[in-house]
Design an enzyme around this catalytic site. Structure first.
Site, mmCIF file in Angstrom:
data_model
loop_
_atom_site.group_PDB
_atom_site.id
_atom_site.type_symbol
_atom_site.label_atom_id
_atom_site.label_comp_id
_atom_site.label_asym_id
_atom_site.label_seq_id
_atom_site.Cartn_x
_atom_site.Cartn_y
_atom_site.Cartn_z
ATOM 1 N N SER A 185 -32.422 42.253 3.419
ATOM 2 C CA SER A 185 -32.654 43.684 3.242
ATOM 3 C C SER A 185 -33.663 44.294 4.216
ATOM 4 O O SER A 185 -33.420 44.355 5.411
ATOM 5 C CB SER A 185 -33.080 43.891 1.791
ATOM 6 O OG SER A 185 -33.101 45.235 1.483
ATOM 7 N N ARG B 158 -50.429 44.485 -6.610
ATOM 8 C CA ARG B 158 -49.485 43.507 -7.179
ATOM 9 C C ARG B 158 -48.943 42.624 -6.052
ATOM 10 O O ARG B 158 -48.883 43.049 -4.892
ATOM 11 C CB ARG B 158 -48.330 44.197 -7.908
ATOM 12 C CG ARG B 158 -47.518 45.108 -7.035
ATOM 13 C CD ARG B 158 -46.294 45.659 -7.757
ATOM 14 N NE ARG B 158 -45.198 44.701 -7.785
ATOM 15 C CZ ARG B 158 -44.360 44.524 -6.779
ATOM 16 N NH1 ARG B 158 -44.465 45.188 -5.640
ATOM 17 N NH2 ARG B 158 -43.389 43.633 -6.876
ATOM 18 N N SER C 41 -46.183 40.990 -3.880
ATOM 19 C CA SER C 41 -44.804 41.305 -3.509
ATOM 20 C C SER C 41 -43.893 40.173 -3.975
ATOM 21 O O SER C 41 -44.300 39.011 -3.997
ATOM 22 C CB SER C 41 -44.695 41.458 -1.994
ATOM 23 O OG SER C 41 -43.346 41.330 -1.586
HETATM 24 C C1 G16 Z 1 -36.247 44.660 -3.069
HETATM 25 C C2 G16 Z 1 -35.953 45.037 -4.496
HETATM 26 C C3 G16 Z 1 -36.613 46.348 -4.825
HETATM 27 C C4 G16 Z 1 -38.106 46.271 -4.518
HETATM 28 C C5 G16 Z 1 -38.346 45.783 -3.089
HETATM 29 C C6 G16 Z 1 -39.797 45.491 -2.810
HETATM 30 O O1 G16 Z 1 -35.727 45.633 -2.227
HETATM 31 O O2 G16 Z 1 -34.563 45.122 -4.674
HETATM 32 O O3 G16 Z 1 -36.381 46.626 -6.175
HETATM 33 O O4 G16 Z 1 -38.704 47.508 -4.672
HETATM 34 O O5 G16 Z 1 -37.638 44.581 -2.874
HETATM 35 O O6 G16 Z 1 -40.230 44.505 -3.720
HETATM 36 P P1 G16 Z 1 -41.629 43.784 -3.598
HETATM 37 O O7 G16 Z 1 -42.655 44.878 -3.612
HETATM 38 O O8 G16 Z 1 -41.697 42.887 -4.781
HETATM 39 O O9 G16 Z 1 -41.660 43.062 -2.275
HETATM 40 P P2 G16 Z 1 -34.886 45.249 -0.934
HETATM 41 O O10 G16 Z 1 -34.365 46.572 -0.461
HETATM 42 O O11 G16 Z 1 -35.827 44.577 0.016
HETATM 43 O O12 G16 Z 1 -33.825 44.320 -1.464
#
Ligand code: G16
Length: 540
Positions: free
Chosen positions: A63, A501, A503
């Site tokens: 992503s 928080r 990640s």
């Molecule tokens: C993924 C999740 C999202 C989240 C993002 C960041 O997005 O599907 O719900 O907001 O990661 O998450 P974190 O803050 O835990 O790193 P994507 O678009 O990278 O698949």
């Protein structure tokens, strides 16, 4: 089959690491993922068998992460994220020593009462990363070893795979979600969009930055199914669609860049007031923005898309005479701007629910409403409609031409919106539809409320897992004492709010802060980040 799993697992040895199923599956440097993807293939087969042979989706993507990363996530039969309890089984298999993989697989089979004779069916796809094909090979080895049937959809956006998973499992039933093909996806969106904007005018083009990812070629394909600008439809200008140079993926462009840096991609040639938006690397996030001649760069993020959608659908439900019977609500995370939450509650008069980060949590909470609008501030989200809402849109007898038109728009929206998961392409058509109905430019949209200045900081710490949260991630419970220090800092800032928080997609801690002015928000974010950095280094 038993020998097959043991032998195949030996070809995909596990590095000396502990793997975690994060916010959106396993995600890390691609060269560490081979064994993980293999084992996720085994989980997909088990999950399909457990559900009586329903089809499970596997998406290989990282992503928004940099090009050298990759990841893998599982899609449940109705297109939702993998059921929570199964994340633990996936983690157990991912961390089993090579010689134990077969035993762990059979133990899960036994514990979960899975009949090995039941057919297993899996579909999969990947984004444009160069590591994709090799990881797909690991997945296929697992599917063969587990005796699963499989279909390779090659390159897709993540939401397209979610769509296909649901279509496959509902084909030929009254719940059929659409034709089981990539073309079926474009046709469904194209037809629904034409219905949704009927009689309305889209003013000027929209420029779409595709993060140099899979969204580029897929959007180019979708455009072929949309009514053209010259015919009263939409004029889409595609930029950053270079998938031939993989190193450009998400680099100085894309939704994550625009949201976190709070500026347009440096390559942008947009003129003042031009409507622009950015997708992320697998096209499941969408961020809008424009250049205001007076105030400079203006960001219209996931909170803005949620408020726009909630107000529009709320108005349509009222016009259709359905407001009383439908419970409409908005789901956000701690990253939602305080001003957006206030706007939804006070101005729109709708309830807001806050969940931890991760679409899996938001989606689940949204299904509790008849119309559940959920978006993360980073642009990831969609709208889900309950069976009752779908039925009401279908059977309601209009009492006036205005009611008939509102009902027809609502019906078109239920097809236009990808209800399986946040989908940047579908969301973009939704935003364009709403702006056309309201005859709004991005400026009018921006004026609905004023965001509190905010800042998101990425902090590298030795071990992000030592930071544990509660209250939908708004408070730290560990390291002990740190939250009290953050609270003391926050108190010194007008309209201050901040949280930290870990990640779940990157090896880092995220710190968010908002306050009454830009300089205060920046100051609060950097002070909280410094506290966390210090704590992270003391305890590691
Ligand atoms: C993924 C999740 C999202 C989240 C993002 C960041 O997005 O599907 O719900 O907001 O990661 O998450 P974190 O803050 O835990 O790193 P994507 O678009 O990278 O698949």
């Amino acid at each position: 089959m038993a020998d097959a799993i043991l032998a195949a697992a030996a070809k995909h040895p596990k590095p000396d690491l502990t793997f975690q199923y994060g916010t959106a599956g396993f995600r890390m440097k691609a060269n560490l993922l081979d064994s993980v993807v293999f084992r996720v293939g085994l989980v997909a087969a088990l999950r399909s068998r457990k559900l009586g042979g329903l089809t499970i989706g596997v998406m290989i993507t990282a992503s928004h992460n940099p090009p050298e990363d990759n990841g893998v996530k599982l899609v449940d039969p109705m297109g939702e994220m993998l059921e929570n309890s199964w994340e633990a089984y996936a983690t157990t298999l991912a961390n089993a020593p090579d010689a134990e993989v077969e035993n762990v697989y059979h133990k899960l089979e036994k514990d979960l009462k899975i009949n090995p004779e039941t057919p297993a069916r899996v579909i999969y796809a990947r984004d444009t990363r160069t590591s994709g094909p090799k990881l797909v090979a690991a997945l296929v080895d697992a599917l063969k070893a587990a005796g699963a049937e499989y279909t390779d959809y090659r390159l897709l956006t993540t939401p397209q795979l979610h769509y296909l998973t649901r279509c496959t499992n509902t084909e030929g039933t009254p719940q059929s979600y659409g034709d089981v093909s990539e073309k079926g996806y474009y046709e469904k969106l194209g037809t629904a969009f034409a219905r949704a904007i009927k009689g309305k005018k889209i003013v000027g083009p929209v420029t779409v930055d595709c993060a140099n990812g899979v969204g580029g070629p897929k959007l180019a394909e979708l455009v072929k199914y949309l009514p053209k600008g010259s015919e009263g439809g939409i004029d889409i200008k595609i930029v950053n669609d270079d998938v031939l140079r993989p190193e450009t993926l998400n680099h100085e462009c894309g939704a994550d860049f625009v949201k976190t840096k709070q500026r347009a991609p440096p390559s942008s040639k947009a003129a003042p007031n031009d409507r622009c938006c950015s997708l992320d690397g697998d096209a499941d996030r969408l961020i809008y923005y424009f250049n205001d001649p007076e105030h400079g760069f203006r960001l219209l993020d996931g909170d803005r898309i949620a408020t726009l959608a909630a107000s529009f659908i709320g108005d349509l439900a009222r016009e259709a005479g359905l407001a009383e019977e439908l419970k409409i609500g908005v789901v956000q995370t701690a990253y939602a701007n305080g001003a957006s939450t206030k706007y939804v509650e006070k101005t729109l008069g709708l309830p807001v629910v806050c969940t931890p980060t991760g679409v899996k949590w938001l989606h689940h909470a949204a299904t509790k409403f008849d119309v559940g609008v959920y978006f993360e501030a980073n642009g990831h989200g969609t709208v889900v409609f309950s069976q009752q809402a779908l039925k009401a849109f279908k059977i309601k007898e209009p009492e006036s031409p205005a009611q008939a038109s509102a009902l027809e728009t609502l019906r078109a929206l239920t097809d236009l919106i990808n209800q399986t998961v946040g989908d940047a392409l579908s969301d973009m058509l939704l935003v364009e539809t709403i702006l056309a109905h309201k005859a709004w430019t991005p400026r009018e949209w921006d004026l609905t409320y004023t965001d509190l200045p905010n800042r998101l900081v990425r902090v590298e710490v030795a071990d992000r897992n030592m930071f544990k949260t509660t209250d939908a991630e708004r408070k730290l419970v560990e390291p002990s004492g740190l939250q009290e220090q953050i609270d003391a800092l926050v108190k010194k800032f007008k309209d201050g709010r901040s949280f930290a928080r870990a990640s779940g997609t990157e090896d880092a801690l995220r710190v968010y802060a908002e306050a009454a002015t830009r300089s205060e928000a920046d100051d609060l974010a950097s002070k909280v980040a410094a506290l966390c950095k210090l704590e992270g280094s003391i305890k590691s």
